[in-house]
Scaffold this active site. Structure first.
Site, PDB file in Angstrom:
ATOM      1  CG  ASN A   1       4.626   6.318   1.790  1.00 40.78           C
ATOM      2  OD1 ASN A   1       5.393   5.255   2.059  1.00 40.78           O
ATOM      3  ND2 ASN A   1       5.705   7.292   1.276  1.00 40.78           N
TER       4      ASN A   1
ATOM      5  CD  GLU B   1       8.376   0.793   4.700  1.00 41.29           C
ATOM      6  OE1 GLU B   1       9.311   1.302   4.145  1.00 41.29           O
ATOM      7  OE2 GLU B   1       7.067   1.255   5.054  1.00 41.29           O
TER       8      GLU B   1
ATOM      9  CB  SER C   1      -1.873   2.827   3.089  1.00 41.49           C
ATOM     10  OG  SER C   1      -0.808   1.838   3.317  1.00 41.49           O
ATOM     11  N   GLY C   2      -1.634   2.600   6.346  1.00 46.80           N
ATOM     12  CA  GLY C   2      -1.601   1.939   7.544  1.00 46.80           C
ATOM     13  C   GLY C   2      -1.103   0.533   7.790  1.00 46.80           C
ATOM     14  CE  LYS C   3       3.282   0.467   3.300  1.00 56.13           C
ATOM     15  NZ  LYS C   3       2.899   1.727   3.088  1.00 56.13           N
ATOM     16  CB  SER C   4       4.086   1.078  10.130  1.00 53.39           C
ATOM     17  OG  SER C   4       5.199   0.755   9.213  1.00 53.39           O
TER      18      SER C   4
ATOM     19  N   GLY D   1       0.939  -1.243   0.072  1.00 49.63           N
ATOM     20  CA  GLY D   1      -0.112   0.015  -0.191  1.00 49.63           C
ATOM     21  C   GLY D   1       0.894   1.463  -0.080  1.00 49.63           C
TER      22      GLY D   1
END
Lengths: 261, 287
Positions: free
Chosen positions: B40, B171, B42-45, B38
């Site tokens: 930046n 990441e 977008s809520g990944k971390s 997704g």
């Protein structure tokens, strides 16, 4: 790797002795001469510290430490020898400059005390790995959190200094002037402080997260990878130090009692 | 091995007005390799940290829904307890070095000491983790003297030694050079082969396509889809989520070459070359 720790592993007996024994040695070296009230006892501890540092092969590392304080001590010797109130007995005349016995004598007392303090601390800091010392304390109930803060300082401060240097270079490459008069230097400080503070905050948060996910705040009884730093003779060394300190206290009490009798 | 179940997860960081995660629901089977992609913000971390329990237990903030890892409801367990089940590796390898240990070997022991693991077991686990991550040769080096890739592998080894059932990599290669990146991917591949559940956030779509069993596509704090890499990267609307398909997929899309069995474009070099070989064979048969 840069570290602000002065410890050096030389494989000597002093490297293997428990940090607590060396701390007790410092306490003895500071307290006993004070209680007995004799300069000769301080001198004895200075000689003992020098011999210990020689045996640990770290005497050369004391040179810069003594060099810095040596300048101050020479100044003390000069000022007290020349100008101390109560100076009456000349011992050396260089034209109009006269050194007095009372002032030099007083300054020598200060010099011996400072050397005693410095050298006894050198015995600890030059021969003890900070992490070993803190681990021994944590084993005895010292807070692991405080222990972590104390140990990590030795490695993280040099890293922060490197970050600061990188940011300084980056700002300089963008045209910031860092050399010149005081005004220029103060002006240069402003564009440096923001990125330094921000990066420090970010790094601290990330490191806190990394510690947290490795159980840093766990309430479980901690275990240790390394064995406790000690040798069989440690208990006798510590006992000897405690006995010497207690004997000095008793001596002092007796002295005071005799004075009032 | 633990199954991960996320149900209607919503989260908002303290002192913010916007949701960081909005009604996310999916599940992960034990041993799966899940890639999260997704753009930046977008809520990944945040999603990774919600699975590890850092959200909400470290960050606080407003939290709704449920994250279950095995029998554990993540919200109800302290992070220092949760780390036994879920390990997480962050972007910046440098900030994962504790700074309190003088050698790589000691650094890996940090988490184990905190967990109260007996010394004999600790040594066994450290040796295994170092061997798996191929960092045994650096055991006596100062952690700060390692390169980025080596440092990141050390960070992974530190987590592996704690023997979690799930490993999250947020990441882990974003700050590494190509060699360091390759070192980390090889290490992750080994972990995956060991059957550990892996959840990985990564911007390198070729690698995500290569390793993931399924891919989670997030956009603007919401879950768009969770599916096989082939299905996700074959979506026609992929560009609108700020995600680029792997280069092999792009080539095949340009040539309108879909795998007839799956109805998807190839996502890896192997798949693409297999498809090309089959087409060449068919072509020569026709001639």
């Amino acid at each position: 790797m840069k570290s602000i720790s002065l410890y050096e592993e030389k494989g000597s007996v002093l490297n293997k002795i428990a940090p607590e024994s060396k701390i007790l040695y410092i306490v003895a070296a500071l307290v006993i001469p004070y209680l007995i009230g004799s300069r000769w006892v301080s001198l004895g501890f200075i000689i003992a510290s020098i011999l210990l540092l020689l045996s640990a092969k770290v005497i050369r590392k004391t040179v810069p430490i003594l060099g810095v304080s040596g300048f101050v001590l020479i100044t003390v010797l000069l000022i007290q020898g020349l100008f101390r109130a109560g100076n009456v007995t000349p011992i050396l005349s260089l034209g109009p400059v006269v050194f007095y016995k009372e002032g030099v004598n007083f300054a020598l007392g200060i010099v011996i005390n400072v050397l005693n303090i410095l050298l006894s601390f050198c015995v600890l800091i030059l021969t003890t790995k900070p992490s070993d010392m803190i681990e021994n304390f944590v084993r005895k109930g010292f807070s692991p959190r405080f222990g972590y803060v104390f140990i990590s300082i030795f490695q993280i401060i040099p890293q922060m200094t490197e970050t600061m240097a990188t940011i300084t270079d980056a700002q300089r490459s963008r045209g910031m002037e860092t050399e010149g008069n005081l005004f220029i230097r103060v002006k240069a400080f402003i564009p440096l402080i923001s990125p330094v503070v921000m990066s420090s905050l970010i790094n601290t948060k990330e490191r806190a997260l990394a510690l947290e996910v490795r159980g840093f705040n766990s309430t479980i009884q901690k275990t240790f990878l390394n064995d406790e730093k000690k040798i069989p003779a440690d208990k006798w060394i510590q006992l000897g130090m405690v006995v010497a300190i207690v004997a000095a206290i008793v001596f002092r009490i007796v002295l005071v009692v005799m004075y009032f009798m | 091995m633990a199954r991960i179940e996320i149900e209607h997860l919503k989260y908002q960081y303290p002192a913010t007005t916007k949701l960081a995660l909005d009604d996310i629901s999916f599940s992960v089977e034990p041993g799966e390799f899940i890639g999260i992609i997704g753009k930046n913000e977008s809520g990944k971390s945040t999603l990774c940290q919600a699975i590890a329990g850092l959200v909400p237990n470290f960050y606080k903030g407003s939290y709704g829904g449920k994250v279950m890892v095995g029998e554990i409801e993540v919200k109800t367990v302290e992070v220092n307890e949760m780390c036994k089940t879920v390990g997480i590796v962050f972007q910046n390898p440098f900030n994962q070095v504790t700074g309190s240990k003088l050698t790589v070997y000691e650094e890996i022991s940090f988490g184990l000491e905190n967990m109260g693991i007996p010394k004999v077991e600790m040594i066994k686990r450290i040796d295994e983790a170092m061997e798996l991550l191929d960092i045994i040769k650096y055991k006596d080096r100062n952690p700060f003297d390692l390169s980025g890739g080596q440092m990141q592998r050390m960070a992974i080894a530190s987590i592996i030694a704690m023997q979690p059932e799930v490993i999250i990599l947020d990441e882990p290669t974003s700050q590494l050079d190509p060699q360091g990146r390759e070192e980390v991917f090889q290490a992750v591949q080994k972990l995956s082969k060991k059957g550990i559940t892996i959840i990985m956030v990564e911007h390198n779509m070729e690698k995500i396509a290569q390793y993931s069993d399924r891919v989670v596509l997030l956009n603007d704090t919401k879950l768009v889809a969770i599916d096989t890499p082939q299905k996700i990267f074959s979506r026609d609307d992929l560009d609108s989520f700020g995600v680029e398909a792997p280069v092999f997929t792009k080539i095949c899309r340009g040539l309108h070459l879909k795998n007839e069995e799956t109805g998807c474009y190839p996502v890896t070099l192997e798949e693409a070359s297999r498809l090309f070989q089959r087409l060449v064979k068919e072509e020569s048969h026709n001639e």
